[in-house]
Design a protein around this motif. Structure first.
Motif, PDB file in Angstrom:
ATOM      1  N   VAL A   2       0.861  -1.187   0.000  1.00 37.70           N
ATOM      2  CA  VAL A   2       0.000   0.000   0.000  1.00 37.70           C
ATOM      3  C   VAL A   2       0.891   1.229   0.000  1.00 37.70           C
ATOM      4  CG1 VAL A   2      -1.703   1.293   1.321  1.00 37.70           C
ATOM      5  CG2 VAL A   2      -1.785  -1.193   1.314  1.00 37.70           C
ATOM      6  N   THR A   3       0.599   2.157  -0.885  1.00 37.53           N
ATOM      7  CA  THR A   3       1.360   3.406  -0.892  1.00 37.53           C
ATOM      8  C   THR A   3       0.525   4.501  -0.244  1.00 37.53           C
ATOM      9  OG1 THR A   3       2.629   2.820  -2.846  1.00 37.53           O
ATOM     10  CG2 THR A   3       2.456   5.155  -2.350  1.00 37.53           C
ATOM     11  N   GLY A   4       1.132   5.197   0.707  1.00 36.84           N
ATOM     12  CA  GLY A   4       0.416   6.251   1.427  1.00 36.84           C
ATOM     13  C   GLY A   4       1.156   7.572   1.350  1.00 36.84           C
ATOM     14  N   LEU A   5       0.376   8.636   1.479  1.00 34.51           N
ATOM     15  CA  LEU A   5       0.943   9.983   1.475  1.00 34.51           C
ATOM     16  C   LEU A   5       1.375  10.350   2.896  1.00 34.51           C
ATOM     17  CD1 LEU A   5       1.310  12.771  -0.050  1.00 34.51           C
ATOM     18  CD2 LEU A   5      -0.998  13.312   0.763  1.00 34.51           C
ATOM     19  N   ILE A   6       2.538  10.948   3.022  1.00 36.01           N
ATOM     20  CA  ILE A   6       2.997  11.399   4.346  1.00 36.01           C
ATOM     21  C   ILE A   6       2.218  12.654   4.730  1.00 36.01           C
ATOM     22  CG2 ILE A   6       4.958  12.291   5.668  1.00 36.01           C
ATOM     23  CD1 ILE A   6       6.782  10.650   3.837  1.00 36.01           C
ATOM     24  N   VAL A   7       1.476  12.565   5.831  1.00 37.78           N
ATOM     25  CA  VAL A   7       0.674  13.720   6.263  1.00 37.78           C
ATOM     26  C   VAL A   7       1.211  14.352   7.544  1.00 37.78           C
ATOM     27  CG1 VAL A   7      -1.460  12.969   5.163  1.00 37.78           C
ATOM     28  CG2 VAL A   7      -0.956  12.221   7.490  1.00 37.78           C
ATOM     29  N   GLY A   8       2.168  13.714   8.175  1.00 37.25           N
ATOM     30  CA  GLY A   8       2.705  14.288   9.396  1.00 37.25           C
ATOM     31  C   GLY A   8       4.136  13.846   9.625  1.00 37.25           C
ATOM     32  N   ARG A   9       4.937  14.760  10.148  1.00 29.54           N
ATOM     33  CA  ARG A   9       6.331  14.429  10.465  1.00 29.54           C
ATOM     34  C   ARG A   9       6.570  14.680  11.939  1.00 29.54           C
ATOM     35  NH1 ARG A   9       9.377  14.046   5.661  1.00 29.54           N
ATOM     36  NH2 ARG A   9       8.053  14.550   3.878  1.00 29.54           N
ATOM     37  N   ASP A  10       7.605  14.027  12.471  1.00 32.82           N
ATOM     38  CA  ASP A  10       7.906  14.088  13.896  1.00 32.82           C
ATOM     39  C   ASP A  10       7.489  15.401  14.559  1.00 32.82           C
ATOM     40  OD1 ASP A  10       9.709  15.018  12.110  1.00 32.82           O
ATOM     41  OD2 ASP A  10      11.487  14.497  13.214  1.00 32.82           O
ATOM     42  N   PRO A  11       6.418  15.339  15.391  1.00 32.64           N
ATOM     43  CA  PRO A  11       5.930  16.572  16.009  1.00 32.64           C
ATOM     44  C   PRO A  11       6.791  17.047  17.175  1.00 32.64           C
ATOM     45  CG  PRO A  11       4.575  14.724  16.688  1.00 32.64           C
ATOM     46  CD  PRO A  11       5.569  14.189  15.713  1.00 32.64           C
ATOM     47  N   GLY A  12       7.626  16.175  17.717  1.00 28.40           N
ATOM     48  CA  GLY A  12       8.479  16.568  18.839  1.00 28.40           C
ATOM     49  C   GLY A  12       9.937  16.578  18.439  1.00 28.40           C
ATOM     50  N   ASN A  13      10.795  16.860  19.414  1.00 27.61           N
ATOM     51  CA  ASN A  13      12.228  16.901  19.137  1.00 27.61           C
ATOM     52  C   ASN A  13      12.919  15.557  19.361  1.00 27.61           C
ATOM     53  OD1 ASN A  13      12.455  19.621  18.356  1.00 27.61           O
ATOM     54  ND2 ASN A  13      12.276  20.249  20.500  1.00 27.61           N
ATOM     55  N   PHE A  14      12.228  14.623  19.998  1.00 30.15           N
ATOM     56  CA  PHE A  14      12.848  13.331  20.294  1.00 30.15           C
ATOM     57  C   PHE A  14      11.975  12.190  19.785  1.00 30.15           C
ATOM     58  CE2 PHE A  14      14.237  16.293  23.621  1.00 30.15           C
ATOM     59  CZ  PHE A  14      15.596  16.261  23.384  1.00 30.15           C
TER      60      PHE A  14
END
Lengths: 170, 320
Positions: free
Chosen positions: B109-121
């Protein structure tokens, strides 16, 4: 709408902005801690207990989206919000730069507390110099955004602009 | 009040550490993700150009040098519109994903990236496909260039991916074998476990003493890997050093994927531990026939697939 409801709505909005917007607006590769800034602002405006509750709620909301142990941010923000409320009672004057100073100092203290607690519960990502460098950069970012968050919290809670009042009476 | 909050937080941390995100806490997180995923997707569309502009602004150290180069380049590219460029880029990436999908022997399944690491760690990526598409925890995630990570959290409408640079991420890898050369005996393929690092975007790995490594060696997933199918590309060897006392060889692997540039991810619907390849091999068969009288004919029969990763050549010779 009561002040508590308005503050709850602000915290929800801050969590959404933190999760959806700020990952795209990294400075030195880090994101700010908006929830921590809300805890600082509420603690400063309303006292230690309100700061602890606001910090807990903001951290709880942020924890839902993180892989670090659930409750770690909630605990960190609550302690920092409480501490700033205690310290605020000893302040005689509130100059204009105070929010930025509190943002930097609170960001650094909160970051170090997060690292300390993280090491205790086994979060590998916070270990080493990388963790300290990251929270230092994040503290600078927090300092830049703190005046806006303090202003927002002041407007939402409807409290007096004590920073401006104190400055203008000099 | 603070005491109540501290006790509550400690209880939550303990529950989370013991049970992971499988209990009510995980369900709560899933609900939060489900609510916020559409918002993240919408915000992503709006903030991507702003984020690109912001990255340019904050990387001012490189800006002057890059600016001189880009000014010349911009003169040639001025006629193109930004949206057209973005569309071309997306099209290219989707074509690569499609080629990869066609090459794979397992459902994916190919998915679109909708979010990236919201924190620093918290180095994670969030995609817009989840349990409704058959994705489950621990499934391998790849891009056309190589492995990206594994699924660590799934909900209806999205999934969270732990990326390979996370210090908690580990993958079984193997080196290529080396033929004998002057001063070096034959070196067979060697396996080890690579993991992410805190202060780097590279992976680190320790091989047994005597393992022969060369900078640039391609590293792939090993048969010992339980999460990843064997033979998926991981990266190349970029640094080698001997451990103290010659007890082993430490190496750095630079991943093939550039996480910041990814827009889409492919999840292999491959439950961990299932043996068998997920990638076909390119097979080239050449038949040479020698007939009485000395006539030799060569009949190359080549089967070519679009597999970007693996190649195997077989030569068959027959005669009287």
């Amino acid at each position: 709408m009561t002040r508590a409801a308005r503050l709850g709505a602000l915290i929800a909005l801050i969590v959404v902005i933190q999760v959806a917007v700020f990952p795209h607006l990294r400075l030195f590769g880090v994101v700010p801690d908006l929830g921590l800034l809300v805890a600082l602002a509420v603690g400063y405006q309303e006292g230690p207990e309100a700061g602890a509750i606001a910090g807990f709620l903001a951290g709880f909301g942020f924890d839902l989206f993180l892989e670090t142990p659930f409750g770690l941010d909630a605990l960190t923000y609550a302690i920092v919000g409480y501490s700033i409320g205690v310290l605020e009672s000893g302040l005689f004057r509130s100059p204009r730069w105070l929010p930025s100073f509190l943002g930097a100092a609170g960001g650094l203290a909160g970051g170090l507390l997060f690292i300390g607690l993280g090491v205790l519960v086994g979060v590998d990502a916070v270990k080493g110099s990388h963790g300290v460098i990251t929270i230092s950069y994040a503290a600078v970012y927090d300092a830049l955004l703190a005046p806006f968050v303090f202003f927002l919290v002041r407007r939402v809670l409807g409290t007096d602009d004590r920073v401006r009042d104190a400055w203008s009476t000099r | 009040m603070l005491l109540v909050i501290v006790v509550t937080c400690l209880t939550l941390i303990t529950l989370d550490s013991r049970n992971g995100r499988s209990g009510p806490i995980g369900a709560l997180g899933g609900v939060a993700h489900r609510i916020l995923s559409p918002v993240q997707g919408a915000v992503d569309d709006v903030t991507q150009p702003v984020g690109d502009w912001w990255s340019g602004l904050t990387d001012s150290g490189h800006l002057k040098r890059d600016n001189r180069r880009l000014l010349e380049e911009n003169a040639r590219l001025r006629g193109k519109q930004i949206q057209a460029d973005a569309a071309i880029k997306e099209n290219s990436e989707l074509k690569k994903s499609l080629a990869l999908q066609n090459a794979l022997l397992v459902k994916n399944v190919t998915g679109l990236i909708v979010g990236r690491d919201p924190g620093n760690f918290d180095p994670t990526l969030t995609i817009d496909k989840g349990s409704e598409a058959g994705i489950s925890v621990d499934m391998p995630v790849i891009a056309p260039e190589g492995i990206v990570g594994k699924v660590i959290e799934v909900w209806n409408g999205g999934a969270k991916v732990q990326v390979l640079t996370d210090p908690n991420f580990a993958v079984g890898v193997q080196t290529p074998g080396h033929a004998a050369s002057p001063g070096h005996p034959v070196s067979p393929a060697t396996t080890a476990v690579a993991s992410g690092q805190n202060d780097s975007h590279d992976l680190t790995v320790q091989f047994d003493a005597g393992t022969r490594l060369v900078k640039g060696d391609p590293i792939v997933t090993s048969p010992q890997s339980t999460i990843f199918p064997v033979g998926l590309p991981v990266g190349t060897i970029s640094g080698i050093s001997n451990l103290p006392g010659n007890t082993g060889v430490s190496a750095t692997i630079t991943p093939y994927v550039h996480l910041g540039a990814l827009q889409h991810l492919t999840v292999l619907l491959w439950p961990s531990g299932i043996p068998g390849p997920v990638l076909p091999t390119t097979t080239t068969t050449t038949t040479t026939t020698t007939v009485p009288g000395g006539t030799t004919t060569t009949n190359p029969f080549t089967t070519t697939t679009t597999n970007p990763f693996a190649t195997t050549t077989t030569t068959v010779t027959s005669g009287p």
